[in-house]
Design an enzyme around this catalytic site. Structure first.
Site, short mmCIF file in Angstrom:
data_model
loop_
_atom_site.label_atom_id
_atom_site.label_comp_id
_atom_site.label_asym_id
_atom_site.label_seq_id
_atom_site.Cartn_x
_atom_site.Cartn_y
_atom_site.Cartn_z
N PRO A 1 41.67 39.36 40.93
CA PRO A 1 42.56 40.38 40.38
C PRO A 1 43.97 39.82 40.19
O PRO A 1 44.39 38.92 40.91
CB PRO A 1 42.55 41.48 41.44
N CYS A 2 44.70 40.38 39.24
CA CYS A 2 46.00 39.79 38.90
C CYS A 2 47.17 40.67 39.32
O CYS A 2 48.29 40.45 38.87
CB CYS A 2 46.09 39.53 37.40
N GLN A 3 46.97 41.66 40.18
CA GLN A 3 48.08 42.52 40.58
C GLN A 3 49.22 41.69 41.18
O GLN A 3 48.98 40.80 41.98
CB GLN A 3 47.62 43.54 41.62
N PHE B 1 50.93 39.43 40.08
CA PHE B 1 51.01 38.00 39.79
C PHE B 1 52.30 37.63 39.08
O PHE B 1 52.85 36.54 39.28
CB PHE B 1 49.82 37.57 38.92
#
Length: 488
Positions: free
Chosen positions: A106-108, A110
């Site tokens: 997941p890219c939360q 980032f």
């Protein structure tokens, strides 16, 4: 090139099966694609207990229960160190154990990390613990650094290329290149690889030095013109590709590879009808036989010989290692009694504004029928409001235009989302005589999971696992092109 990586390359070029570690594995969409392409799945990390249990049940059915339970254990990758984890899974020499690492971290948050932080983590493997900006991508990179795979695959939504003003894949490529990998990325749509679903995703492939200087992506096997919304999203995602470097011999300074177009004459995309038509129809809910409550996968729905089966349906029943010629147990749907009549009236492609108008028509018809009997409730009365609430959904059609959608039978389905586990209105069955949303197994079919693939239930977690997964047929296409590269 390290001696360990050289040994791995030599082993693969001599015909050894690539050994895979799947991070952020979910129930196993990527795992299934790579497994089907001839890779050996060694281990996986997944935080969701239900998805981890499904993964273990499908990929390690031959193991003794205590061994399978070790694979089924949910793990937080932030708290799971690469070497101890591999040793726990039975590998005494962790750096020698894995050839390929795959996953969709997941890219939360980032965008708050950036290049400097990525490089810091590459230099200091425990830096992520001390920094509240740490991101799960950093853990993925740490597994790459410590386990030294020969190849890697990263999957994510297209917005990973335009996330808070950052092109995350460019930043990851920079770090991976510092670690000795050649990387490229592109956007692919599952519908072009035999999946009856339009699902746009960004994929990044990397190879260790000594494997190749050219990173290839799979050529499409099917043709389909994507709707404007998909093309528009693609253009937004590509907004932050690096500008051409005029001072460089190579003007294109990006690691982005244009999406493969495919050759002329490809067969058309698999449609929703082709994917689902051989499955048993569901109509008990229209007879009042469906009750509110948990939906468990304990009822067998035998296949009906009278229903025509397509090439895609045969693939779903006969997928090697996941064959199923008997029937399905997860053919369960939501209890939505207010909406069955609306579903029946909706036309293919209708969304919530159209559904709302159908509901108003139904309400007026009910009111007229009561008036004909002299029983119509007075406007503003409690009975009038109850009739309205029993017929018309409460959502504002101006605010939620895309909340509902009835599938087109002769088109691939729109993207399956994880929130199928909450309402399923985004995928209303194209068959008006069934007047319902799709079942768990139908969602699995649209995502290209074979009928022999088992999801740990009940219904909501089943939908969520499917919506979060990479379509196995898409993963297989990527795995096959990577295998050709690894074989040299």
């Amino acid at each position: 090139m390290s001696l360990e990586i050289k040994r791995k390359i030599d082993r693969l070029k001599n015909g050894g099966a690539p050994r895979v570690l799947d991070l952020f594995a979910g129930c196993g969409g990527i795992s299934l694609g790579f497994h089907s392409a001839g890779y050996k799945l060694c281990a996986a990390i997944e935080m969701d207990p239900v998805a981890a249990a499904s993964h273990a049940l499908n990929f390690y059915p031959h193991l003794e229960e205590n061994e399978r339970n070790r694979h089924a254990r949910s793990r937080d990758i932030v708290l799971t160190e690469p070497h101890p984890f591999m040793q726990e899974m039975g590998f005494d020499e962790p750096e020698a154990a894995i050839d390929v690492i795959v996953g969709g971290p997941p890219c939360q948050a980032f965008a708050r990390v950036g290049r400097a932080k990525l490089r810091e983590v590459a230099e200091h493997p425990h830096a992520f613990i001390k920094d509240p900006r740490s991101d799960l991508y950093l853990r993925y990179l740490e597994y790459i650094k410590q386990l030294k795979p020969v190849a890697l695959l990263v999957e994510n939504v297209p917005d990973v290329l335009n996330h808070g003003g950052h092109n995350i894949y460019e930043e990851i490529c920079e770090v991976l290149e510092d670690l000795g990998y050649t990387c490229r990325y592109t956007l692919l749509n599952a519908v072009h690889y035999g999946v009856p679903e339009m699902r746009e995703r960004a994929f990044l492939i990397g190879y260790a030095a000594g494997v190749t200087e050219e990173v290839l992506f799979p050529e499409p096997t099917h043709r389909h013109v994507l709707p404007k919304g998909y093309e528009g999203s693609r253009q937004v995602a590509l907004k932050f590709l690096p500008e051409p470097d005029r001072d460089s011999l190579n003007e294109d300074n990006s690691r982005f590879v244009p999406t493969p177009k495919g050759t002329p004459g490809l067969p058309p995309a698999v449609t929703a009808r082709e994917a689902l038509q051989d499955l048993p129809p569901i109509r008990d809910h229209l007879k009042g036989k469906l009750k509110k409550g948990p939906r468990r996968f304990d009822m067998l729905w035998p296949y009906e010989e009278s229903r025509q089966i397509t090439e895609y349906g045969r693939l779903m029943r006969s997928w090697p290692g996941f064959e199923n010629q008997v029937g399905i147990k997860d053919h369960v749907i939501r209890f939505l009694p207010r909406d069955y009549a609306i579903f029946a009236r909706m036309n293919a492609g209708d969304q919530y504004p159209e559904a709302y108008r159908h509901a108003i028509d139904l309400f007026n018809e009910k009111l007229a029928a009561l008036q004909a009997k002299g029983q119509a409730p007075a406007k503003g009365s409690r009975e009038h409001q109850r009739l309205w609430d029993e017929t018309v959904p409460p959502y504002d059609p101006g605010k939620f235009p895309n909340k509902w959608r009835k599938m087109e039978a002769d088109q691939p389905a729109r993207t399956l989302m994880a929130h199928l586990g909450k309402d399923s209105y985004s995928h209303i069955h194209y068959d008006s005589s069934q007047a319902r949303t799709i079942s768990v197994r139908e969602a699995a079919r649209l995502q290209s999971f074979p009928d022999g693939f088992v999801f740990i239930g009940p219904m909501n977690p089943g939908f969520r696992q499917i919506g979060n997964a990479v379509p196995p047929l898409m993963a297989k296409a990527l795995a096959e092109v990577m295998l050709k590269t690894l074989r040299g």
